[in-house]
Design an enzyme around this catalytic site. Structure first.
Site, PDB file in Angstrom:
ATOM      1  N   ASP A  56       5.012  -5.123   3.427  1.00  0.00           N
ATOM      2  CA  ASP A  56       5.239  -4.980   1.991  1.00  0.00           C
ATOM      3  C   ASP A  56       6.529  -4.242   1.669  1.00  0.00           C
ATOM      4  OD1 ASP A  56       3.193  -6.168   0.502  1.00  0.00           O
ATOM      5  OD2 ASP A  56       1.781  -4.596   1.056  1.00  0.00           O
TER       6      ASP A  56
HETATM    7  C1  BGC Z   1       3.161   0.996   1.494  1.00  0.00           C
HETATM    8  C2  BGC Z   1       2.613  -0.246   2.146  1.00  0.00           C
HETATM    9  C3  BGC Z   1       1.668  -0.914   1.198  1.00  0.00           C
HETATM   10  C4  BGC Z   1       2.304  -1.120  -0.162  1.00  0.00           C
HETATM   11  C5  BGC Z   1       1.281  -1.685  -1.105  1.00  0.00           C
HETATM   12  C6  BGC Z   1       3.746   0.699   0.155  1.00  0.00           C
HETATM   13  O1  BGC Z   1       4.175   1.880  -0.436  1.00  0.00           O
HETATM   14  O2  BGC Z   1       4.127   1.591   2.348  1.00  0.00           O
HETATM   15  O3  BGC Z   1       1.963   0.089   3.350  1.00  0.00           O
HETATM   16  O4  BGC Z   1       1.271  -2.144   1.714  1.00  0.00           O
HETATM   17  O5  BGC Z   1       2.800   0.086  -0.664  1.00  0.00           O
HETATM   18  O6  BGC Z   1       1.736  -1.899  -2.351  1.00  0.00           O
HETATM   19  C1  NOJ Z   2      -0.687  -2.132   3.577  1.00  0.00           C
HETATM   20  C2  NOJ Z   2      -1.011  -3.359   2.799  1.00  0.00           C
HETATM   21  O1  NOJ Z   2      -2.320  -3.280   2.291  1.00  0.00           O
HETATM   22  C3  NOJ Z   2      -0.861  -4.581   3.647  1.00  0.00           C
HETATM   23  O2  NOJ Z   2      -1.091  -5.721   2.874  1.00  0.00           O
HETATM   24  C4  NOJ Z   2       0.497  -4.619   4.287  1.00  0.00           C
HETATM   25  O3  NOJ Z   2       0.555  -5.762   5.088  1.00  0.00           O
HETATM   26  C5  NOJ Z   2       0.763  -3.373   5.086  1.00  0.00           C
HETATM   27  N1  NOJ Z   2       0.565  -2.214   4.274  1.00  0.00           N
HETATM   28  C6  NOJ Z   2       2.171  -3.328   5.666  1.00  0.00           C
HETATM   29  O4  NOJ Z   2       3.126  -3.096   4.706  1.00  0.00           O
END
Ligand code: BGC
Ligand code: NOJ
Length: 807
Positions: free
Chosen positions: A483
């Site tokens: 993400d």
């Molecule tokens: C996090 C990710 C997460 C995303 C969700 C980010 O701030 O680092 O792990 O999946 O937010 O919106």
């Molecule tokens: C958390 C999110 O829930 C997931 O969808 C994503 O793939 C991982 N973070 C990595 O960014």
């Protein structure tokens, strides 16, 4: 250092001190009513949606941390304490919290009195049970006062924390026969209320927080328990709570148990009043009557245990390695259930007010859940697919209560569609329910736009085919699995969401990771098309996969590993040419799972680079070297300090991809070693470093470049649960449902010499005895006869199949 130990027989983790490095929590409920409870009794509960139907209040970011929960206070001759240590922090003679499957038992003793609080949500009941047992261990009679306490949230958790100008005037309660009813907003648009009752006569009650605590006091200074007398206060606005006062006499050696019930009830809109202004309470009366006796409460608790026996019975291993067995048989499966239920909504790191159900997250959660309750997996698949758009893309999230796509976040995460194929394939392999493919499923929740689920999968597949960039690789959109890799975002304003800002449509930024996904997951779609007799479609899809693999080999290989991406300007990401972020974990895992580079040795080279550059004793970091500066063209990943989160943290979610990749190229020793590095039971002895619960995975462990290398964050709600479960159960222990039979291909280090897996699938039981010497070419004997290959054909429901494996 440890703060407790596993009790494998009871399937419990036993915490022996209140002073853990962080609240170590558990979940209650696995259907519609849920609670979170820490080892000292902190936490909250909700009905279905942690944001919109919050029953009790919890303050994140609070000081002291984890203050507020279901608190039982004892006043024993002026000595005030609580069995969970908090909130009073009165020293206890003994303390123990047992987190089990859907329940938590907190026991404290002081001054010759033992108090044990058992918290659980019974099967098919929308309520939390708090069974409080008091035992007098002295040889004199004891007269004590017992006070319960919960603080109501005004239903919408977010509004509850922000809208005080309104909220402090709307709180309303009723009290009837010792039961306390929370009915804020019931007079207008809500048809639901909460009840907190107890199966014993009460000496008094309180429903007004300021009266109970005394204005300005913390929970630890609560006025009523200290005074030993309730005030029978009736809340009007401000802060409604529920507290009962019980006067308890105990002869020497005597125990008495009380059941408190905290329930959620709904009434029909046109029949919600008993009398003007008085809630219709039939539902609550029935609920309380059900728990009128201690026998009834204990019977419900037994039913919960039986429920978990049967849930966890479909995959078990006996290996003689306690840590391996407890991860597989109990805790990893349990975490799969919890993540499936919660998605990423409510934990001690997720407030329950933010995210809904993720399309990608829920699709992956299916992988570790399908064997637990296949019928629920089926329903979830339909829900997820209903939020897809006609071009195959999807809302990135949807709300659990409405099941509608979340417009604020929208779509544009170009990996999303492919995960659906993987989830559906896992479900069908488990159940044989090919008929699900003919279900008519809407696009964008619009029934007029319904097509078969198979058509949805086709659109998923074609979304990648139709959205490629200059190198023939998939366009990344807002982000892929990661993400935080936001190649089209270009955010410069603090506070902007990296996930929803920008998304320039340059049509250039490409993801090698999605290409790997396409190679790994695409064949599932091919298999489904072929099984439906559509050979032309299968051939077309195969061709598309071959083209993608060729594109990766031509443009996605960096020399010693797979590239990560091409950015908005067409520059390489994850290349030796870069200064930071030269090598990333995700494409190494998924490209190899997709078979890319396996034959020509590139796969082995990439995995050797992973070992050299990314591996640490605490797990494999996401990338290296970490980004030391913010790169506007890369997005959120570069916003994290080095070693944390996506910027070179150890993501326990994608370590399994590397582990599976190691099994793909036949290296069982490495696979086993990598699996153990992050498995919580194997990290228990360094709990002072890891700091979070040693019974569940955390999303992240701080990487080698972090100040606190080895420290975990964000436990419980993470795709880590599913991926680690399928890694250990299907790839290491090697028992994997396939289309026509159970594929048995162990690939686990020689340390695990002999083991037995019992697997129930499609109604038949397979008893698989493996003699392992760390090899990769298993030979199988099924019911006494040698088997050609490694797929044991599915047997008739009810049969028991004996399989011996030598490898
Ligand atoms: C996090 C990710 C997460 C995303 C969700 C980010 O701030 O680092 O792990 O999946 O937010 O919106
Ligand atoms: C958390 C999110 O829930 C997931 O969808 C994503 O793939 C991982 N973070 C990595 O960014």
């Amino acid at each position: 250092m440890q703060f407790g130990h596993f009790d494998d027989e009871a399937r419990e983790y036993v915490i022996t001190t209140p002073h853990t490095p962080y609240p170590w929590i558990n979940y209650l409920g696995s259907q519609e009513f849920f609670g979170l409870v820490s080892h000292t009794g902190g936490g909250y509960c909700f009905y279905r949606d942690a944001k919109l139907r919050r029953l009790t209040r919890y303050r994140y970011n609070n000081v002291p941390v984890d203050d507020g929960g279901r608190y039982f206070s004892i006043n024993d001759g002026g000595d005030v304490w609580s069995p969970g240590y908090r909130p009073y922090k009165t020293e206890l003679d003994s303390f123990e919290t047992r987190h089990g499957m859907g329940y938590t038992r907190i026991t404290g003793a002081r001054g010759g009195l033992t108090a044990s609080v058992l918290l659980f949500v019974p099967v098919d009941v929308n309520a939390e049970i708090h069974r409080v047992e008091l035992t007098n261990t002295t040889d004199a009679r004891k007269d004590v006062d017992l006070f319960s306490f919960v603080e109501f949230a005004l239903w919408n958790a977010e509004d509850d924390q922000t809208n005080y100008q309104r909220n402090l005037s709307i709180g309303e309660v009723e009290v009837e026969d010792g039961a306390i009813f929370h009915k804020t907003e019931y007079r207008e648009r809500r048809d639901h209320y909460a009840v907190y009752g107890v199966n014993a006569p009460i000496a008094g009650f309180d429903t007004d927080r300021d009266t109970f605590l005394g204005f300005g006091n913390g929970f630890d200074e609560a006025a009523v328990p200290h005074a030993g007398q309730s005030q029978n206060s009736v809340a009007s606005g401000w802060y409604p709570i529920a507290s009962h006062h019980l006067e308890v006499s105990l002869e020497p050696g005597e125990s008495r148990a009380f059941t408190f019930v905290l329930g959620y009830l709904e009434n029909p809109r046109d029949d919600k009043w008993e009398a003007p202004g008085v809630i219709r309470k039939d539902g609550a009366r029935e609920l309380l009557a059900r728990f009128a006796t201690d026998e009834a409460t204990l019977a419900e608790f037994d039913r919960l245990t039986a429920h978990w026996d049967s849930l966890l019975g479909s995959y078990t291993v006996e290996s003689g390695h306690d840590k391996l067995d407890r991860m597989v048989n109990t805790w990893n499966q349990y975490q799969c259930m919890v993540t499936y239920n919660m998605s990423r909504s409510a934990s001690f790191f997720e407030t329950g007010m933010g995210r809904g159900m993720g399309f990608r997250d829920s699709s992956q959660d299916l992988l570790g859940f399908v064997h637990l309750v296949p019928e629920r997996a089926r329903e979830r698949i339909i829900d997820i697919a209903s939020t897809q758009f006609e071009d195959g893309s999807a809302y990135h999230q949807y709300q659990p209560l409405t099941k509608r796509g979340n417009h604020t976040l929208g779509s544009g995460f170009n990996d999303d569609p492919l995960w659906l194929i993987l989830g559906v394939a896992a479900y069908i392999k488990e159940t044989g329910d090919f008929a699900i493919l003919d279900e008519q499923v809407p696009f964008d929740n619009d029934e007029s736009k319904a097509e078969s689920l198979m058509e949805h999968l086709k659109r998923s597949f074609d979304f990648t085919v139709n959205n490629k960039g200059p190198h023939g690789l998939p366009l990344i959109g807002r982000a892929d699995w990661n993400d935080c890799l936001n190649l089209n975002c270009f955010s410069t304003e603090p506070g902007e969401s990296f996930q929803t800002t920008g998304n320039r449509t340059g049509g250039v930024a490409e993801s090698v990771f999605i290409a790997g996904m396409f190679a790994a997951i695409g064949p599932e779609y091919v298999a489904l098309a072929r099984r439906r007799g559509d050979d032309a479609e299968a051939a077309r899809a195969e061709q598309a996969i071959e083209e993608m693999k060729a594109a990766v080999l031509e443009h996605g290989w960096d020399g010693d590993w797979f590239l990560r991406a091409y950015d908005y300007f067409g520059n390489k990401v994850g290349s030796a040419e870069n200064t930071d972020g030269q090598i990333w974990i995700e494409p190494q895992g998924f490209c190899i799972m997709g078979g890319i580079g396996v034959e020509d040795g590139r796969a082995a080279r990439a995995l050797d680079s992973v070992r050299e550059r990314l591996n640490t004793p605490h797990g494999i970091v996401l990338l290296n070297p970490p980004y030391r500066e913010y790169h506007v063209e890369l997005g959120e990943v570069t916003s994290y300090p080095p070693g944390y989160k996506e910027n070179a943290g150890i993501f326990c979610h994608n370590n399994p991809w590397v582990i599976i990749a190691e099994t793909v190229i036949g290296r069982p020793e490495r696979a086993w070693e990598y699996w153990k590095q992050i498995a919580p039971a194997y990290r228990e002895e360094q709990s002072e470093v890891h700091r979070l619960e040693p019974y569940v995975y955390a999303q992240m462990i701080a990487g080698k470049d972090a100040v606190r290398h080895g420290e975990a964050k964000n436990s419980w709600l993470t795709g880590t649960a599913s991926w680690n479960f399928i890694t250990v159960s299907q790839y290491l222990l090697g028992v994997r449902p396939d289309w026509d039979g159970l594929r048995i291909e162990p690939c686990i280090g020689a340390e695990v010499s002999d083991y037995t897996v019992r697997r129930t699938v499609r109604g038949a039981e397979y008893v698989i005895r493996v003699a392992n010497s760390g090899g990769t070419e298993p030979s199988l004997v099924v019911d006494g006869r040698p088997l050609d290959g490694t797929v044991v054909p599915y047997a008739e429901p009810g049969s028991v199949v004996e399989v011996s494996v030598t490898v």
